[in-house]
Design a protein around this motif. Structure first.
Motif, PDB file in Angstrom:
ATOM      1  N   ILE A  60       3.508 -10.582  -1.785  1.00  0.00           N
ATOM      2  CA  ILE A  60       4.594  -9.857  -1.133  1.00  0.00           C
ATOM      3  C   ILE A  60       5.933 -10.478  -1.531  1.00  0.00           C
ATOM      4  O   ILE A  60       6.146 -11.667  -1.360  1.00  0.00           O
ATOM      5  N   ARG A  64      12.368  -7.618  -1.427  1.00  0.00           N
ATOM      6  CA  ARG A  64      12.342  -6.153  -1.381  1.00  0.00           C
ATOM      7  C   ARG A  64      12.573  -5.645   0.037  1.00  0.00           C
ATOM      8  O   ARG A  64      12.896  -4.465   0.222  1.00  0.00           O
ATOM      9  N   VAL A 299       7.286   4.366   0.174  1.00  0.00           N
ATOM     10  CA  VAL A 299       5.873   4.349   0.581  1.00  0.00           C
ATOM     11  C   VAL A 299       4.978   4.996  -0.474  1.00  0.00           C
ATOM     12  O   VAL A 299       3.837   4.563  -0.675  1.00  0.00           O
ATOM     13  N   ALA A 302       7.253   4.394  -5.189  1.00  0.00           N
ATOM     14  CA  ALA A 302       7.494   3.025  -5.664  1.00  0.00           C
ATOM     15  C   ALA A 302       6.197   2.246  -5.884  1.00  0.00           C
ATOM     16  O   ALA A 302       6.045   1.602  -6.926  1.00  0.00           O
ATOM     17  N   PRO A 303       5.212   2.262  -4.957  1.00  0.00           N
ATOM     18  CA  PRO A 303       3.952   1.550  -5.241  1.00  0.00           C
ATOM     19  C   PRO A 303       3.192   2.115  -6.439  1.00  0.00           C
ATOM     20  O   PRO A 303       2.607   1.356  -7.225  1.00  0.00           O
ATOM     21  N   ILE A 304       3.204   3.437  -6.594  1.00  0.00           N
ATOM     22  CA  ILE A 304       2.510   4.038  -7.735  1.00  0.00           C
ATOM     23  C   ILE A 304       3.171   3.625  -9.046  1.00  0.00           C
ATOM     24  O   ILE A 304       2.490   3.262 -10.021  1.00  0.00           O
ATOM     25  N   GLU A 305       4.491   3.663  -9.083  1.00  0.00           N
ATOM     26  CA  GLU A 305       5.201   3.279 -10.303  1.00  0.00           C
ATOM     27  C   GLU A 305       5.007   1.798 -10.612  1.00  0.00           C
ATOM     28  O   GLU A 305       4.818   1.411 -11.766  1.00  0.00           O
ATOM     29  N   ARG A 306       5.043   0.978  -9.579  1.00  0.00           N
ATOM     30  CA  ARG A 306       4.842  -0.455  -9.781  1.00  0.00           C
ATOM     31  C   ARG A 306       3.437  -0.744 -10.311  1.00  0.00           C
ATOM     32  O   ARG A 306       3.253  -1.559 -11.207  1.00  0.00           O
ATOM     33  N   ARG A 307       2.444  -0.071  -9.760  1.00  0.00           N
ATOM     34  CA  ARG A 307       1.070  -0.263 -10.223  1.00  0.00           C
ATOM     35  C   ARG A 307       0.901   0.215 -11.667  1.00  0.00           C
ATOM     36  O   ARG A 307       0.206  -0.414 -12.467  1.00  0.00           O
ATOM     37  N   ARG A 320      12.202  -4.075 -11.003  1.00  0.00           N
ATOM     38  CA  ARG A 320      11.655  -3.528  -9.778  1.00  0.00           C
ATOM     39  C   ARG A 320      11.118  -4.640  -8.889  1.00  0.00           C
ATOM     40  O   ARG A 320      10.615  -5.613  -9.368  1.00  0.00           O
TER      41      ARG A 320
END
Length: 320
Positions: A60, A64, A299, A302-307, A320
């Motif tokens: 974590i 952010r 929610v 951003a998590p999808i792009e980061r993954r 990011r």
């Protein structure tokens, strides 16, 4: 005629002489690193650092959370400072506490929950329908050159056309119903998703398709198993832009198309505040619209792009 040579066990020769067996090397045999333990240790330390950085990225990152909150506090303080200067009347430019109190009153009446839920439900359903329609159309246009040349300029034209322009036509066609809202949302989101997918397909190296042809992939397999996964970065960008367009289109439709069976959304709340000249209600609706848009970004996208960046090894050079 080739002469066969008998393979002897290690340590023996043809004349009974003992042959000293060479010891097995446990070091890298690269010419630049052979026999240099310092460079080997530096290399190992570098690899360990890369691995630790990857694990650190997976933890974590509190910046952010802290930095956006700090930025929000700075904006609220600047807003309150401007109000305290008294350039405008409080009924025209209410302070943060005034807006918060009005939003609390709307929440107590149940209007805030109804408006947020109605708009969020419409936005999500309209966006999912847009994805279901735009994905196959985008793949088809990206794979078939005559279709792309025929309909590509039209798709680009629809993307730059303001979604609010569809509201009068939608009211005439569907009346004051949810059909008007969903039609405007679809017309705002579908062209953006299609163009994003086409842009992602254009960035695929041609070797990918060549490998697919060599392996005997059919057109459908080529599109679903090679082209679409390789075009994910551009496709994701199109999805993000499509959601932004659908959310803005939804607000425009709810502001203009009021009454009938449309129901009460955030756009309706915004228009109600304008009609009553209640700037606190207007600001409450604006902030609620902004909050929902930011929440969906943080929610969902951003998590999808980061993954996606992490799996492709692109996160290390990203901010990011």
């Amino acid at each position: 005629m080739p002469i066969e040579q008998e393979t002897l066990p290690a340590g023996e020769s043809t004349e009974g002489e003992t042959v000293e067996q060479a010891p097995q090397s446990r070091h890298i045999t690269s010419p630049s690193l052979k026999g240099n333990p310092d460079e080997l240790r530096d290399l190992e330390a570098g690899l360990d650092k890369l691995q630790s950085d990857a694990h650190r990225k997976a933890r974590i990152d509190w910046t952010r959370i802290i930095l956006p909150i700090a930025a929000l506090l700075v904006l609220i303080l600047a807003w309150q400072f401007y109000v305290s200067l008294g350039f405008k009347r409080r009924d025209q430019v209410p302070g943060p506490l005034d807006v918060l109190g009005q939003f609390g009153a709307l929440w107590a009446e149940g209007k805030a929950q109804e408006a947020v839920w109605t708009s969020l439900q419409r936005g999500v359903i309209g966006f999912l329908i847009s994805v279901a329609v735009a994905t196959p159309v985008g793949l088809l246009l990206a794979q078939v050159q005559p279709l792309r040349r025929a309909f590509g300029p039209l798709i680009s034209g629809l993307q730059v056309l303001p979604s609010v322009a569809w509201v009068p036509a939608a009211i005439i066609w569907f009346g004051l119903s949810d059909g008007t809202v969903y039609f405007v949302v679809l017309m705002g989101a579908i062209p953006s998703i299609i163009n994003g997918l086409i842009s992602g397909v254009d960035q695929i190296p041609p070797q990918y398709r060549s490998v697919g042809k060599v392996l005997g992939a059919s057109r459908l397999q080529m599109a679903l198993q090679i082209v679409l996964p390789a075009a994910l970065p551009g496709y994701l960008g199109g999805l993000k832009q499509g959601w932004a367009f659908s959310w803005r289109s939804l607000m425009a439709a709810e502001i203009i198309a009021v009454g009938g069976t449309i129901g009460f959304g955030l756009g309706s709340l915004l228009d109600q505040g304008r009609t009553l000249s209640d700037m606190a209600t207007v600001m409450s609706a604006i902030l609620a619209i902004l909050f929902v848009g930011i929440l969906i970004e943080l929610v969902v996208f951003a998590p999808i792009e980061r993954r996606l960046l992490l799996r492709r090894g692109l996160l290390a050079g990203s901010t990011r």
